[in-house]
Design a protein around this motif. Structure first.
Motif, PDB file in Angstrom:
ATOM      1  N   ILE A  34      25.612   6.755  15.393  1.00  0.00           N
ATOM      2  CA  ILE A  34      24.416   6.223  14.425  1.00  0.00           C
ATOM      3  C   ILE A  34      25.125   5.560  13.270  1.00  0.00           C
ATOM      4  CG2 ILE A  34      22.408   6.744  13.148  1.00  0.00           C
ATOM      5  CD1 ILE A  34      21.991   9.304  14.742  1.00  0.00           C
ATOM      6  N   ASP A  35      24.863   3.904  13.355  1.00  0.00           N
ATOM      7  CA  ASP A  35      25.223   3.227  11.860  1.00  0.00           C
ATOM      8  C   ASP A  35      26.807   3.481  11.913  1.00  0.00           C
ATOM      9  OD1 ASP A  35      25.099   1.020   9.873  1.00  0.00           O
ATOM     10  OD2 ASP A  35      24.559   2.816   8.622  1.00  0.00           O
ATOM     11  N   GLY A  36      27.520   3.383  12.752  1.00  0.00           N
ATOM     12  CA  GLY A  36      29.220   3.534  12.737  1.00  0.00           C
ATOM     13  C   GLY A  36      29.509   4.863  12.410  1.00  0.00           C
ATOM     14  N   ASN A  49      37.574   3.801   2.511  1.00  0.00           N
ATOM     15  CA  ASN A  49      36.823   2.599   2.108  1.00  0.00           C
ATOM     16  C   ASN A  49      36.891   1.323   3.094  1.00  0.00           C
ATOM     17  OD1 ASN A  49      39.664   2.045   1.099  1.00  0.00           O
ATOM     18  ND2 ASN A  49      38.543   0.384  -0.026  1.00  0.00           N
ATOM     19  N   GLN A  50      35.731   0.593   3.102  1.00  0.00           N
ATOM     20  CA  GLN A  50      35.892  -0.378   3.864  1.00  0.00           C
ATOM     21  C   GLN A  50      36.610  -1.683   2.945  1.00  0.00           C
ATOM     22  OE1 GLN A  50      34.616  -0.127   7.166  1.00  0.00           O
ATOM     23  NE2 GLN A  50      34.625   2.026   6.252  1.00  0.00           N
ATOM     24  N   ARG A 137      28.060   9.095   2.193  1.00  0.00           N
ATOM     25  CA  ARG A 137      28.493   7.706   2.316  1.00  0.00           C
ATOM     26  C   ARG A 137      28.722   7.364   0.739  1.00  0.00           C
ATOM     27  NH1 ARG A 137      24.785   2.951   1.896  1.00  0.00           N
ATOM     28  NH2 ARG A 137      23.100   4.411   2.205  1.00  0.00           N
ATOM     29  N   CYS A 138      29.586   6.768   0.412  1.00  0.00           N
ATOM     30  CA  CYS A 138      29.941   6.593  -1.063  1.00  0.00           C
ATOM     31  C   CYS A 138      30.347   5.051  -1.394  1.00  0.00           C
ATOM     32  CB  CYS A 138      31.264   7.376  -1.509  1.00  0.00           C
ATOM     33  SG  CYS A 138      31.224   8.841  -1.583  1.00  0.00           S
ATOM     34  N   VAL A 139      29.717   4.631  -2.666  1.00  0.00           N
ATOM     35  CA  VAL A 139      30.073   3.340  -3.195  1.00  0.00           C
ATOM     36  C   VAL A 139      31.106   3.650  -4.219  1.00  0.00           C
ATOM     37  CG1 VAL A 139      29.254   1.333  -4.348  1.00  0.00           C
ATOM     38  CG2 VAL A 139      27.865   2.581  -2.609  1.00  0.00           C
ATOM     39  N   PHE A 150      32.260   6.041   4.462  1.00  0.00           N
ATOM     40  CA  PHE A 150      31.314   6.837   5.067  1.00  0.00           C
ATOM     41  C   PHE A 150      32.133   7.809   5.976  1.00  0.00           C
ATOM     42  CE2 PHE A 150      30.698   3.033   7.338  1.00  0.00           C
ATOM     43  CZ  PHE A 150      30.814   3.380   8.908  1.00  0.00           C
ATOM     44  N   THR A 151      31.402   9.007   6.132  1.00  0.00           N
ATOM     45  CA  THR A 151      32.164   9.773   7.189  1.00  0.00           C
ATOM     46  C   THR A 151      31.426   9.701   8.454  1.00  0.00           C
ATOM     47  OG1 THR A 151      30.718  11.754   6.556  1.00  0.00           O
ATOM     48  CG2 THR A 151      32.759  11.436   5.155  1.00  0.00           C
TER      49      THR A 151
END
Length: 159
Positions: A34-36, A49-50, A137-139, A150-151
């Protein structure tokens, strides 16, 4: 300089390990995503991080979730800058979904900011409703640089 090199080496090793692990688990065709985020029965998950949106202040960041027991999780993350920055922050979001869902829903969220330092971490131990998959999910932000992580989803049993 040694500290920066150490951080870079640890990050490179962790990133390499995460690619190796994710390649193996994606081979299973029955794993729902779901959503990656894969829905797993694993005890914990860490997401890195992306791509950084802009700038050179943000070095890395990660999100982490750990199943502590039925109905209990540890959730949080860390943001690391490449040097001391005027303002560094992390926004942590706990999201949850059932296996039949097609998207994550927000369960809880918080922020933490520090000034004149090169890292910030935030974590919480939480009691949660069981029979859901939870992810973090972190920013991550360092001055004007922004990224996210995100995990995978970790299944939490009923207490």
């Amino acid at each position: 300089m040694k500290r920066c090199m150490s951080i870079c080496c640890v990050f490179a090793m962790a990133l390499g390990l995460s690619f190796g692990v994710s390649t193996d688990t994606q081979a299973a065709s029955s794993v729902k995503v779901i959503d990656g985020s894969q829905l797993t029965k694993d005890a914990e998950s860490i997401g890195y991080n992306q791509k950084v949106a802009r700038g050179e202040d943000l070095l890395t960041g990660y999100s982490k979730i750990v199943r502590m027991g039925p109905g209990q999780i540890y959730a949080g993350g860390t943001t690391i800058a490449s040097h001391e920055v005027a303002r560094i922050g992390i926004g942590v979001m706990i999201e949850r979904a059932k296996e039949e869902d097609t998207e994550w829903s927000l369960y809880d969220a918080w922020n933490k900011f520090l000034e004149n330092t090169d890292r910030v971490s935030s974590k919480e131990y939480m009691d949660v409703e069981g029979d859901y998959y939870y992810r973090v999910r972190c920013v991550h932000s360092a001055n004007d640089d922004v990224s996210s992580s995100f995990t995978d989803g970790v299944y939490i049993e009923e207490p």
